[in-house]
Design a protein around this motif. Structure first.
Motif, PDB file in Angstrom:
ATOM      1  N   PRO A 129      19.969 -18.773   0.514  1.00 44.05           N
ATOM      2  CA  PRO A 129      19.276 -18.712   1.683  1.00 44.05           C
ATOM      3  C   PRO A 129      20.006 -17.899   2.737  1.00 44.05           C
ATOM      4  O   PRO A 129      21.427 -18.040   3.026  1.00 44.05           O
ATOM      5  N   GLY A 130      19.360 -17.460   3.630  1.00 36.65           N
ATOM      6  CA  GLY A 130      20.004 -16.726   4.647  1.00 36.65           C
ATOM      7  C   GLY A 130      20.577 -15.145   4.419  1.00 36.65           C
ATOM      8  O   GLY A 130      20.652 -14.550   5.529  1.00 36.65           O
ATOM      9  N   TYR A 131      20.232 -14.806   3.144  1.00 37.96           N
ATOM     10  CA  TYR A 131      20.608 -13.408   2.886  1.00 37.96           C
ATOM     11  C   TYR A 131      19.340 -12.492   3.466  1.00 37.96           C
ATOM     12  O   TYR A 131      18.322 -12.940   3.143  1.00 37.96           O
ATOM     13  N   ARG A 132      19.825 -11.482   3.928  1.00 41.80           N
ATOM     14  CA  ARG A 132      18.897 -10.036   4.561  1.00 41.80           C
ATOM     15  C   ARG A 132      19.732  -8.963   4.258  1.00 41.80           C
ATOM     16  O   ARG A 132      20.893  -8.689   4.242  1.00 41.80           O
ATOM     17  N   SER A 133      18.893  -8.061   3.988  1.00 38.67           N
ATOM     18  CA  SER A 133      19.506  -6.668   3.683  1.00 38.67           C
ATOM     19  C   SER A 133      19.909  -6.121   4.828  1.00 38.67           C
ATOM     20  O   SER A 133      20.963  -5.183   4.981  1.00 38.67           O
ATOM     21  N   ALA A 134      19.642  -6.406   6.099  1.00 36.82           N
ATOM     22  CA  ALA A 134      20.163  -5.878   7.464  1.00 36.82           C
ATOM     23  C   ALA A 134      21.356  -6.565   7.562  1.00 36.82           C
ATOM     24  O   ALA A 134      22.435  -5.808   8.166  1.00 36.82           O
ATOM     25  N   LEU A 135      21.989  -7.724   6.770  1.00 37.01           N
ATOM     26  CA  LEU A 135      23.237  -8.196   6.809  1.00 37.01           C
ATOM     27  C   LEU A 135      24.266  -7.361   5.647  1.00 37.01           C
ATOM     28  O   LEU A 135      25.426  -7.447   5.972  1.00 37.01           O
ATOM     29  N   ASP A 136      23.633  -6.613   4.858  1.00 34.23           N
ATOM     30  CA  ASP A 136      24.448  -6.255   3.856  1.00 34.23           C
ATOM     31  C   ASP A 136      24.423  -4.604   3.911  1.00 34.23           C
ATOM     32  O   ASP A 136      23.582  -3.859   3.808  1.00 34.23           O
ATOM     33  N   ARG A 137      25.687  -4.146   4.618  1.00 31.46           N
ATOM     34  CA  ARG A 137      25.719  -2.853   4.944  1.00 31.46           C
ATOM     35  C   ARG A 137      25.704  -1.920   3.908  1.00 31.46           C
ATOM     36  O   ARG A 137      25.115  -0.714   4.009  1.00 31.46           O
ATOM     37  N   ASP A 138      26.651  -2.120   2.689  1.00 38.16           N
ATOM     38  CA  ASP A 138      26.612  -1.172   1.699  1.00 38.16           C
ATOM     39  C   ASP A 138      25.612  -1.603   0.513  1.00 38.16           C
ATOM     40  O   ASP A 138      25.545  -0.701  -0.677  1.00 38.16           O
ATOM     41  N   ASP A 139      24.736  -2.580   0.585  1.00 35.06           N
ATOM     42  CA  ASP A 139      23.567  -2.783  -0.304  1.00 35.06           C
ATOM     43  C   ASP A 139      24.231  -2.987  -1.610  1.00 35.06           C
ATOM     44  O   ASP A 139      23.673  -2.502  -2.693  1.00 35.06           O
ATOM     45  N   ASP A 140      25.447  -3.704  -1.757  1.00 36.51           N
ATOM     46  CA  ASP A 140      25.681  -3.988  -3.156  1.00 36.51           C
ATOM     47  C   ASP A 140      25.283  -5.416  -3.320  1.00 36.51           C
ATOM     48  O   ASP A 140      25.611  -6.162  -4.469  1.00 36.51           O
ATOM     49  N   GLY A 141      24.641  -6.098  -2.767  1.00 36.06           N
ATOM     50  CA  GLY A 141      24.037  -7.499  -2.885  1.00 36.06           C
ATOM     51  C   GLY A 141      24.896  -8.608  -2.498  1.00 36.06           C
ATOM     52  O   GLY A 141      24.567  -9.860  -2.658  1.00 36.06           O
ATOM     53  N   VAL A 142      25.862  -8.363  -1.625  1.00 36.65           N
ATOM     54  CA  VAL A 142      26.785  -9.103  -0.992  1.00 36.65           C
ATOM     55  C   VAL A 142      26.827  -8.993   0.469  1.00 36.65           C
ATOM     56  O   VAL A 142      26.977  -7.973   0.935  1.00 36.65           O
ATOM     57  N   ALA A 143      26.265  -9.835   1.494  1.00 31.06           N
ATOM     58  CA  ALA A 143      26.241  -9.734   2.948  1.00 31.06           C
ATOM     59  C   ALA A 143      27.426 -10.335   3.464  1.00 31.06           C
ATOM     60  O   ALA A 143      27.901 -11.363   3.086  1.00 31.06           O
ATOM     61  N   CYS A 144      27.806  -9.688   4.712  1.00 31.19           N
ATOM     62  CA  CYS A 144      28.808 -10.378   5.273  1.00 31.19           C
ATOM     63  C   CYS A 144      30.199 -10.647   4.578  1.00 31.19           C
ATOM     64  O   CYS A 144      30.772 -11.810   4.497  1.00 31.19           O
ATOM     65  N   GLU A 145      30.825  -9.364   3.597  1.00 35.28           N
ATOM     66  CA  GLU A 145      31.718  -9.743   2.974  1.00 35.28           C
ATOM     67  C   GLU A 145      33.178  -9.768   3.630  1.00 35.28           C
ATOM     68  O   GLU A 145      34.111 -10.451   3.348  1.00 35.28           O
ATOM     69  N   THR A 146      33.301  -9.206   4.821  1.00 38.20           N
ATOM     70  CA  THR A 146      34.319  -9.176   5.619  1.00 38.20           C
ATOM     71  C   THR A 146      34.248  -9.958   7.070  1.00 38.20           C
ATOM     72  O   THR A 146      33.246  -9.906   7.707  1.00 38.20           O
TER      73      THR A 146
END
Length: 146
Positions: A129-146
């Motif tokens: 819940p809360g994942y969006r592709s706009a938050l995933d810069r490198d499109d690796d399936g993980v948003a807000c990594e750093t």
């Protein structure tokens, strides 16, 4: 002259040894005999005595070995291996039915990663819940990594 000396030495050796080998000795028996030969020259005739040695090998008796024939072998009676007891296969158990993962609540929305971090939800994985592709810069399936 050499021949006479060799024959004399051989005769002396034989007489010193007793003349003959014992019957049980495997060495061949040596027998001597005297022969007379005449050498003639134009001026005179001389007579010389020469000795000839003959070696005879001992005769080994031959023994006939009887043929040994074994009685024919009879095959052992056939005994079949014991048959294992019948074990029925285990009862069929169907695989568990597929249950889809719970649907993400539609009401979770993070405007940016700072907001997701402040809520304690970062990092967000695809499907959470809360994942969006706009938050995933490198499109690796993980948003807000750093």
């Amino acid at each position: 002259m050499k021949r006479v000396l060799m024959v004399t030495a051989l005769l002396l050796t034989l007489t010193a040894c007793g003349g003959k080998a014992p019957a049980t000795d495997p060495v061949p028996t040596v027998e001597t005999s005297d022969a007379t030969a005449r050498d003639t020259t134009t001026s005179s005739t001389t007579s010389t005595t020469t000795s000839t040695t003959t070696a005879s090998l001992p005769v080994t008796p031959t023994t006939e070995i009887p043929e040994v024939t074994a009685p024919p072998l009879e095959p052992a009676p056939y005994t079949p291996p014991p048959t294992p007891a019948y074990t029925p296969p285990p009862a069929y158990t169907p695989p568990p039915a597929y249950t889809p993962p719970p649907a993400a609540p539609a009401g979770v929305y993070y405007a940016n990663c700072a907001e997701a971090r402040a809520a304690g939800a970062a990092p967000l994985h695809r499907g959470e819940p809360g994942y969006r592709s706009a938050l995933d810069r490198d499109d690796d399936g993980v948003a807000c990594e750093t």
